[in-house]
Design a protein around this motif. Structure first.
Motif, short mmCIF file in Angstrom:
data_model
loop_
_atom_site.label_atom_id
_atom_site.label_comp_id
_atom_site.label_asym_id
_atom_site.label_seq_id
_atom_site.Cartn_x
_atom_site.Cartn_y
_atom_site.Cartn_z
N SER A 147 0.84 -1.20 0.00
CA SER A 147 0.00 0.00 0.00
C SER A 147 0.87 1.24 0.00
CB SER A 147 -0.93 0.01 1.23
OG SER A 147 -1.85 1.08 1.16
N VAL A 148 0.34 2.33 -0.56
CA VAL A 148 1.05 3.61 -0.57
C VAL A 148 0.05 4.71 -0.21
CG1 VAL A 148 2.63 2.80 -2.34
CG2 VAL A 148 0.64 4.11 -3.00
N HIS A 149 0.59 5.82 0.29
CA HIS A 149 -0.26 6.97 0.60
C HIS A 149 0.49 8.25 0.26
CE1 HIS A 149 -3.16 9.58 2.42
NE2 HIS A 149 -2.25 10.10 3.21
N GLY A 150 -0.22 9.18 -0.36
CA GLY A 150 0.37 10.47 -0.70
C GLY A 150 -0.54 11.60 -0.26
N MET A 151 0.09 12.73 0.10
CA MET A 151 -0.67 13.91 0.53
C MET A 151 -0.16 15.16 -0.16
SD MET A 151 -1.27 13.50 4.63
CE MET A 151 -2.29 14.97 4.70
N PHE A 152 -1.10 16.00 -0.56
CA PHE A 152 -0.80 17.36 -1.03
C PHE A 152 -1.83 18.27 -0.36
CE2 PHE A 152 -1.83 20.95 -3.74
CZ PHE A 152 -0.60 21.50 -4.01
N TRP A 153 -1.45 18.77 0.81
CA TRP A 153 -2.29 19.71 1.53
C TRP A 153 -1.54 21.02 1.69
CZ3 TRP A 153 -4.71 17.02 6.48
CH2 TRP A 153 -5.69 16.10 6.08
N CYS A 189 6.39 2.88 -7.63
CA CYS A 189 5.59 1.69 -7.31
C CYS A 189 4.99 0.98 -8.52
CB CYS A 189 4.47 2.06 -6.34
SG CYS A 189 5.07 2.81 -4.81
N GLY A 190 5.20 1.50 -9.71
CA GLY A 190 4.71 0.83 -10.91
C GLY A 190 3.44 1.44 -11.47
N ASP A 191 3.03 0.90 -12.60
CA ASP A 191 1.87 1.46 -13.31
C ASP A 191 0.58 1.28 -12.53
OD1 ASP A 191 3.10 2.57 -15.54
OD2 ASP A 191 3.12 0.67 -16.63
N ILE A 192 -0.36 2.18 -12.83
CA ILE A 192 -1.67 2.19 -12.18
C ILE A 192 -2.70 1.68 -13.17
CG2 ILE A 192 -3.44 3.69 -11.19
CD1 ILE A 192 -1.04 5.50 -10.27
N ALA A 193 -3.51 0.71 -12.74
CA ALA A 193 -4.48 0.08 -13.64
C ALA A 193 -5.84 0.76 -13.62
CB ALA A 193 -4.65 -1.39 -13.26
N ALA A 194 -6.26 1.27 -12.45
CA ALA A 194 -7.59 1.87 -12.32
C ALA A 194 -7.61 2.81 -11.13
CB ALA A 194 -8.65 0.78 -12.16
N VAL A 195 -8.59 3.71 -11.12
CA VAL A 195 -8.71 4.68 -10.02
C VAL A 195 -10.17 4.87 -9.64
CG1 VAL A 195 -6.63 5.93 -10.73
CG2 VAL A 195 -8.86 6.67 -11.56
N GLN A 196 -10.37 5.24 -8.39
CA GLN A 196 -11.65 5.74 -7.89
C GLN A 196 -11.39 7.10 -7.28
OE1 GLN A 196 -11.86 1.74 -5.83
NE2 GLN A 196 -14.04 2.26 -5.82
N ALA A 197 -12.35 8.00 -7.33
CA ALA A 197 -12.09 9.35 -6.84
C ALA A 197 -13.38 10.09 -6.50
CB ALA A 197 -11.29 10.15 -7.89
N ALA A 198 -13.21 11.09 -5.63
CA ALA A 198 -14.29 12.04 -5.32
C ALA A 198 -13.66 13.41 -5.18
CB ALA A 198 -15.00 11.64 -4.03
N GLN A 199 -14.41 14.46 -5.48
CA GLN A 199 -13.87 15.80 -5.40
C GLN A 199 -14.92 16.77 -4.87
OE1 GLN A 199 -12.69 16.60 -9.46
NE2 GLN A 199 -14.76 17.10 -10.14
N SER A 200 -14.45 17.94 -4.43
CA SER A 200 -15.35 18.93 -3.84
C SER A 200 -14.86 20.33 -4.17
CB SER A 200 -15.42 18.75 -2.32
OG SER A 200 -16.09 19.83 -1.70
N ASN A 201 -15.80 21.27 -4.28
CA ASN A 201 -15.48 22.69 -4.42
C ASN A 201 -16.36 23.53 -3.49
OD1 ASN A 201 -17.93 22.40 -5.70
ND2 ASN A 201 -17.40 23.64 -7.49
N ARG A 202 -16.73 22.95 -2.35
CA ARG A 202 -17.76 23.56 -1.51
C ARG A 202 -17.30 24.81 -0.77
NH1 ARG A 202 -17.90 22.46 3.99
NH2 ARG A 202 -16.23 21.13 4.79
N LEU A 203 -16.00 25.02 -0.59
CA LEU A 203 -15.55 26.19 0.17
C LEU A 203 -15.53 27.46 -0.68
CD1 LEU A 203 -12.70 24.79 2.44
CD2 LEU A 203 -15.06 25.31 3.03
#
Length: 344
Positions: A147-153, A189-203
């Motif tokens: 598993s991997v985790h990345g942050m851009f805050w 970590c190698g190629d990515i096969a698929a993604v799931q995502a959600a996004q917001s612009n509420r602020l």
């Protein structure tokens, strides 16, 4: 030692000027000219005592370089790249290669048909810290990546959005910022096969997203999560942790975690954690901080470009690699808009 490689820079904006600085500083390269129609670019060329041209065509007829660094606005990348390929000039194009996948694919295929080197400006791959991390992963020291985790805050100030295009779709942190993080996670970590995502612009309520979260499904079977937002006061981003760009504060925090069956790695500190006696949560865990020699990745990127032109090295980030990363970003956007798992 062979003679320095003559390079021209197209586009003398903020990133173009940084490329110029590194070309001037590298023994492998020499600045041949600046191509940019603006008066400011002409003044810069005069101050540096190099040729100035308003267009690529003007430059080709008078002072042909051995390669071109394309640092023009994003929407010009494909046209400029195609012109370089038609002229037989190797090109290093700033990321992203194009505004969309179709155009980027056409550019990459044109380069490959013509046999003209095309490189993508994902300069973070050149960072010696990333090279050390990749070496550790490829050596098997982390075991199987699970598993991997990345942050851009971080938080972009209100005045950042006074420029109209920054409030529109395509100008948010997914396309402008996340693309760097996705490229590094792919590289490590190698190629990515698929993604799931959600996004917001509420602020802010702009058309563009301001926060997004995603799940990455790697070809290897590993899973990843990435969380990106430009509305949070936080130290957890590459910008604030890597110390790469003096424009940002430098904090001792992390932005990526890579977890394997034998060890885990925190980046950019390169803290490797493992159980030395037994792989058990009851056993003592230890930290080892990996070492590396610091060097500016933008300069190393120029050095790699010169070696590619001389035929003594392969691109660290080819045009096709840049296309693969752009495909993931496109999949993230489609997944966030539809709510579906999207194949890359």
């Amino acid at each position: 030692m062979s003679a320095p490689v003559g390079l021209s820079v197209m586009g003398a904006g903020l990133i173009g000027k940084r490329h110029i600085e590194h070309i001037l500083a590298r023994p492998e390269a020499v600045l041949s000219s600046i191509v940019d129609p603006t008066p400011a670019a002409r003044e810069l060329a005069v101050s540096l005592k190099v040729d100035w041209f308003p267009s690529l065509q003007d430059m080709l007829s008078k002072n042909r370089p051995e390669g071109v660094v394309v640092a023009t606005p994003n929407q010009m990348h494909v046209g400029n790249g195609m012109d370089c390929i038609a002229a037989g000039l190797p090109a290093l194009i700033e990321k992203p290669l194009a505004d969309d996948v179709v155009a980027a694919q056409a550019l990459v295929e044109a380069s490959e048909r013509a046999g003209v080197p095309l490189l993508t400006g994902h300069h973070r791959r050149h960072n010696p810290m990333i090279q050390r991390a990749k070496a550790e992963i490829e050596s098997g020291r982390l075991g199987q990546i699970v598993s991997v985790h990345g942050m851009f805050w971080l938080i972009k100030p209100d005045e950042y959005f006074d420029v109209g295009w920054r409030r529109e779709k395509g100008a948010g942190p997914v396309f402008l910022n996340l693309i760097h993080d996705i490229d590094l996670l792919r590289y490590l970590c190698g190629d990515i096969a698929a993604v799931q995502a959600a996004q917001s612009n509420r602020l802010r309520g702009n058309a563009v997203e301001e926060t997004a979260v995603m799940i990455l499904h790697f070809v290897s079977g590993a899973l990843g999560t990435v969380n990106v937002s430009d509305t949070i006061q936080s130290p957890w981003s590459w910008e604030f942790t890597a110390g790469e760009n003096p424009a940002y504060s430098h904090t001792p925090e992390t932005c990526y975690h890579i977890g394997g069956t034998r060890a885990s790695l925190a980046i950019p500190q390169l803290d490797l954690w493992h159980h030395p006696s037994k792989a058990s949560w009851w056993a003592p865990i230890e930290r080892e901080r990996l070492s590396y020699e610091k060097e500016d990745p933008l300069g190393l990127q120029i050095a790699n470009f010169c070696r590619v032109i001389r035929g003594t090295a392969k691109p660290v980030v080819s045009g096709r690699e840049g296309l693969k990363t752009l495909r993931v970003i496109d999949a993230v956007k489609r997944a966030a808009e539809t709510g579906y798992l999207v194949s890359v």
